[in-house]
Design a protein around this motif. Structure first.
Motif, PDB file in Angstrom:
ATOM      1  N   UNK A 161      53.486  64.875  -4.592  1.00  0.00           N
ATOM      2  CA  UNK A 161      52.807  66.083  -4.948  1.00  0.00           C
ATOM      3  C   UNK A 161      51.637  65.882  -4.517  1.00  0.00           C
ATOM      4  N   UNK A 162      51.082  64.793  -4.076  1.00  0.00           N
ATOM      5  CA  UNK A 162      49.825  64.725  -3.692  1.00  0.00           C
ATOM      6  C   UNK A 162      49.699  64.323  -1.606  1.00  0.00           C
ATOM      7  N   UNK A 163      50.952  63.905  -1.340  1.00  0.00           N
ATOM      8  CA  UNK A 163      51.126  63.379  -0.371  1.00  0.00           C
ATOM      9  C   UNK A 163      50.588  64.430   0.874  1.00  0.00           C
ATOM     10  N   UNK A 164      49.861  63.758   1.915  1.00  0.00           N
ATOM     11  CA  UNK A 164      49.503  64.893   3.177  1.00  0.00           C
ATOM     12  C   UNK A 164      50.242  65.541   3.825  1.00  0.00           C
ATOM     13  N   UNK A 180      63.377  78.900   4.519  1.00  0.00           N
ATOM     14  CA  UNK A 180      62.019  78.798   4.022  1.00  0.00           C
ATOM     15  C   UNK A 180      61.653  77.678   3.931  1.00  0.00           C
ATOM     16  N   UNK A 181      62.553  76.945   3.763  1.00  0.00           N
ATOM     17  CA  UNK A 181      62.598  75.209   4.256  1.00  0.00           C
ATOM     18  C   UNK A 181      62.036  75.241   5.488  1.00  0.00           C
ATOM     19  N   UNK A 182      63.248  75.083   6.451  1.00  0.00           N
ATOM     20  CA  UNK A 182      62.898  75.027   7.627  1.00  0.00           C
ATOM     21  C   UNK A 182      62.397  75.782   8.462  1.00  0.00           C
ATOM     22  N   UNK A 183      61.665  76.602   7.243  1.00  0.00           N
ATOM     23  CA  UNK A 183      60.010  77.068   8.496  1.00  0.00           C
ATOM     24  C   UNK A 183      59.073  75.881   7.139  1.00  0.00           C
ATOM     25  N   UNK A 184      58.564  75.499   6.507  1.00  0.00           N
ATOM     26  CA  UNK A 184      57.682  74.799   6.130  1.00  0.00           C
ATOM     27  C   UNK A 184      58.029  73.619   7.145  1.00  0.00           C
ATOM     28  N   UNK A 185      58.846  72.728   7.140  1.00  0.00           N
ATOM     29  CA  UNK A 185      59.774  71.324   8.194  1.00  0.00           C
ATOM     30  C   UNK A 185      58.936  71.817   9.479  1.00  0.00           C
ATOM     31  N   UNK A 186      59.167  73.108  10.284  1.00  0.00           N
ATOM     32  CA  UNK A 186      58.359  73.268  11.057  1.00  0.00           C
ATOM     33  C   UNK A 186      57.276  73.154  11.643  1.00  0.00           C
ATOM     34  N   UNK A 187      56.650  73.649  10.603  1.00  0.00           N
ATOM     35  CA  UNK A 187      55.334  74.124  11.326  1.00  0.00           C
ATOM     36  C   UNK A 187      54.408  73.211  10.289  1.00  0.00           C
ATOM     37  N   UNK A 192      52.424  67.763   1.182  1.00  0.00           N
ATOM     38  CA  UNK A 192      52.116  68.671   0.266  1.00  0.00           C
ATOM     39  C   UNK A 192      51.320  70.508   0.300  1.00  0.00           C
ATOM     40  N   UNK A 193      52.291  70.661   1.064  1.00  0.00           N
ATOM     41  CA  UNK A 193      51.501  71.813   1.815  1.00  0.00           C
ATOM     42  C   UNK A 193      52.854  72.761   1.215  1.00  0.00           C
ATOM     43  N   UNK A 194      53.615  72.721   0.936  1.00  0.00           N
ATOM     44  CA  UNK A 194      54.130  73.661   0.295  1.00  0.00           C
ATOM     45  C   UNK A 194      55.359  72.861  -0.862  1.00  0.00           C
ATOM     46  N   UNK A 195      54.730  73.818  -2.681  1.00  0.00           N
ATOM     47  CA  UNK A 195      55.894  72.894  -3.166  1.00  0.00           C
ATOM     48  C   UNK A 195      57.591  73.487  -3.692  1.00  0.00           C
ATOM     49  N   UNK A 196      58.112  72.078  -3.246  1.00  0.00           N
ATOM     50  CA  UNK A 196      59.251  72.461  -3.127  1.00  0.00           C
ATOM     51  C   UNK A 196      59.976  71.174  -4.268  1.00  0.00           C
ATOM     52  N   UNK A 197      60.548  71.370  -5.848  1.00  0.00           N
ATOM     53  CA  UNK A 197      60.169  70.777  -6.131  1.00  0.00           C
ATOM     54  C   UNK A 197      61.374  70.146  -6.436  1.00  0.00           C
ATOM     55  N   UNK A 198      62.714  70.532  -5.350  1.00  0.00           N
ATOM     56  CA  UNK A 198      63.346  69.784  -4.876  1.00  0.00           C
ATOM     57  C   UNK A 198      63.322  68.411  -4.295  1.00  0.00           C
ATOM     58  N   UNK A 199      61.927  67.932  -3.909  1.00  0.00           N
ATOM     59  CA  UNK A 199      61.765  67.545  -2.736  1.00  0.00           C
ATOM     60  C   UNK A 199      61.881  65.651  -3.069  1.00  0.00           C
ATOM     61  N   UNK A 250      50.723  79.714  -1.608  1.00  0.00           N
ATOM     62  CA  UNK A 250      50.123  80.173  -2.629  1.00  0.00           C
ATOM     63  C   UNK A 250      50.663  81.377  -3.906  1.00  0.00           C
ATOM     64  N   UNK A 251      51.615  82.199  -2.881  1.00  0.00           N
ATOM     65  CA  UNK A 251      52.519  83.309  -4.296  1.00  0.00           C
ATOM     66  C   UNK A 251      52.557  82.661  -6.116  1.00  0.00           C
ATOM     67  N   UNK A 252      52.887  81.630  -5.553  1.00  0.00           N
ATOM     68  CA  UNK A 252      53.616  81.075  -7.505  1.00  0.00           C
ATOM     69  C   UNK A 252      51.830  81.206  -8.378  1.00  0.00           C
TER      70      UNK A 252
END
Ligand SMILES: C[S@@+](CC[C@H](N)C(=O)[O-])C[C@H]1O[C@@H](n2cnc3c(N)ncnc32)[C@H](O)[C@@H]1O
Length: 470
Positions: A65-68, A122-129, A71-78, A207-209
């Motif tokens: 959870x703290x890896x640079x 959403x997952x693909x968006x996060x990966x691309x960013x 950690x930008x999006x908390x994805x519980x299943x990662x 940050x929504x959650x």
């Protein structure tokens, strides 16, 4: 990874028909337990199992959870990007359920090439960013924007509220107002720079959650105004829980949370200086149609963690982020994703046809027909799940150029029966043309308290493993 505590509390009833008496029930429970135990033994014996508890912290989110960048999006299943080195993957890797891009990030850091597929936009968006380094100039502009945000927020417009029916229930009014103003200010300030805009949008979604009146739990979301005690949920006094969580200035809390998240991302951006970030490919798509968008492509290694057969519906637990982030805009569009996703949950299209899978019906036959999971259709879910995995494994087999395929997966339990998903996938892999299968047991999972009696002495079968096919 998702937790395997997939049983609702009301499933705690005894196995067997409600009309049998206590003595009969004990006999029937004993018979069922012995039959299940023998069946598990028989199926486990088909594939070598090896202890690899050193992999334990790499197969779930907590350890990473703290890896640079990760950690930008908390994805519980990662799982962890470091699986690449832990498993000794090759130079050109495929992850057909790439989620928020863990393997793609690891590949970028190590200078490998990778391709990821996921159905969740959403997952693909996060990966691309994460895979799109911003230039120094862009990062400076983002920093300046953050520094001036508090002064600019009051004069900003509000971004429209999405059509999610609970949209105004999941945030306090001041927090919602602040969020919508940040959103529209970001859009207008970076209208000509999509990369920076996306970078900031990921922070906003992430940050929504944290600023929300909800949190993800189990198979969905729960409201923070309720607290779980051993005896059940109680209502927390109105006004008090908000004060405890958000402090007395909710606007400031929201702005501070957003700015802190963006600053953390800017800090991590230094990791973009080394590696092959732009060489990674993230595709939004359905793995069942993989041959259509990756025709003839070959990879040295394949690694993935499919949804576990545990009834968790990612489109349910991520619905706030999906709607607010603009990834879905109607119930019809979110419903389409739900239906097309892997048949690991009851919202998927369980009417799609499927071929039978070795041994599955023997496990299904042992299930308690009175359990709610049985009545809700779990047997069809399992049939669909293994059929989808068969299609996936066939695609993987033909996309692999000689290397290995690694599957991170957890076993599950329904209606008094443990489904040894890892061994069943290993055997499916052999059926799909792989020649060797092995199971690396990363950790043992707990059985939900209400199932413990029924599954006594069988708990060892609740494993989270890496299935290795070559
Ligand atoms: C256990 S998660 C994988 C997480 C990933 N390993 C990571 O580190 O972020 C399973 C993923 O499968 C995706 N998924 C479900 N059905 C799919 C399908 N039919 N095609 C592609 N991806 C799918 C989900 O959206 C989810 O991101």
């Amino acid at each position: 990874m998702t937790s395997l505590r997939s049983f609702p509390a009301h499933e705690a009833g005894a196995i067997g028909s409600p009309i049998i008496n206590g003595a009969n029930r004990r006999t029937s429970d004993g018979f069922r337990h012995r039959t299940l135990s023998a069946l598990l033994q028989e199926v486990n014996d088909t594939v070598p199992l090896r202890d690899r508890s050193d992999l334990s912290s790499f197969v779930n989110w907590k350890g990473n959870a703290e890896s640079p960048i990760h950690r930008w999006l908390r994805y519980r299943e990662a799982y962890s990007p470091n699986l690449i080195t832990k498993l000794g993957l090759g130079d050109n890797i495929l992850d057909p359920f790439c989620g928020c891009g863990s393997i793609l990030i690891g590949a970028a850091e190590n200078g490998n090439a990778s391709t990821g597929i996921d159905i969740n936009p959403l997952a693909i968006f996060a990966a691309k960013v994460k895979l799109t380094p911003l230039s120094r100039t862009q990062l400076t502009a983002v920093k300046q924007y953050i520094n001036g945000l508090e002064a600019a927020i009051d004069s900003a417009n509000r971004w429209p509220i999405p059509g999610l029916s609970i949209a105004s229930k999941v945030f306090e009014p001041t927090i919602l107002d602040t969020l919508l103003r940040i959103r529209s200010l970001t859009e207008s300030s970076f209208s000509g720079d999509k990369e920076s805009r996306d970078f900031l949008h990921l922070a906003w979604v992430a940050i929504l959650e944290k600023v929300g009146s909800y949190f993800k739990e189990g198979n969905g979301i729960k409201y923070r105004n309720k607290k779980r005690l051993k005896t059940g949920y109680i209502h927390r006094p109105e006004g008090q829980w908000q004060l405890e969580r958000f402090g007395c200035d909710q606007r400031k809390f929201t702005l501070d949370t957003f700015c802190a998240h963006v600053r953390m991302m800017i800090q991590d951006a230094r990791f973009w200086r080394k590696g092959a970030w732009r060489d990674q490919i993230a595709i939004e798509g359905n793995v069942l149609e993989m041959d259509r968008f990756l025709p003839g492509k070959k990879f040295d290694s394949i690694v993935f963690s499919p949804p576990y057969a545990n009834r968790f519906d990612y489109f349910e637990s991520m619905k706030v982020e999906l709607w607010f982030g603009g990834f879905v805009d109607s119930y019809e569009s979110i419903g389409r994703f739900r239906k097309a996703s892997l048949r690991s949950h009851l919202g998927a299209d369980l009417n799609r046809s499927c071929q039978s899978v070795a041994n599955l019906e023997r496990f299904i036959a042992l299930m308690d027909k009175d359990a709610s999971s049985w009545r809700m259709g779990v047997p069809d879910l399992l049939r669909g799940y293994f059929d989808d995995m068969r299609v996936t494994l066939k695609h993987c087999r033909s996309a692999l150029a000689g290397g290995k395929c690694f599957i991170v997966v957890g076993n599950s339990a329904f209606a008094g029966v443990i489904i040894p998903t890892d061994v069943m996938l290993a055997n499916l892999g052999l059926e799909c043309g792989f020649r060797k299968a092995e199971i690396l047991v990363a950790r043992h999972l707990t059985v939900a308290p209400q199932q413990r009696n029924r599954l006594q002495s069988l708990e060892d079968n609740m494993r989270e493993s890496v299935v290795v096919l070559s």
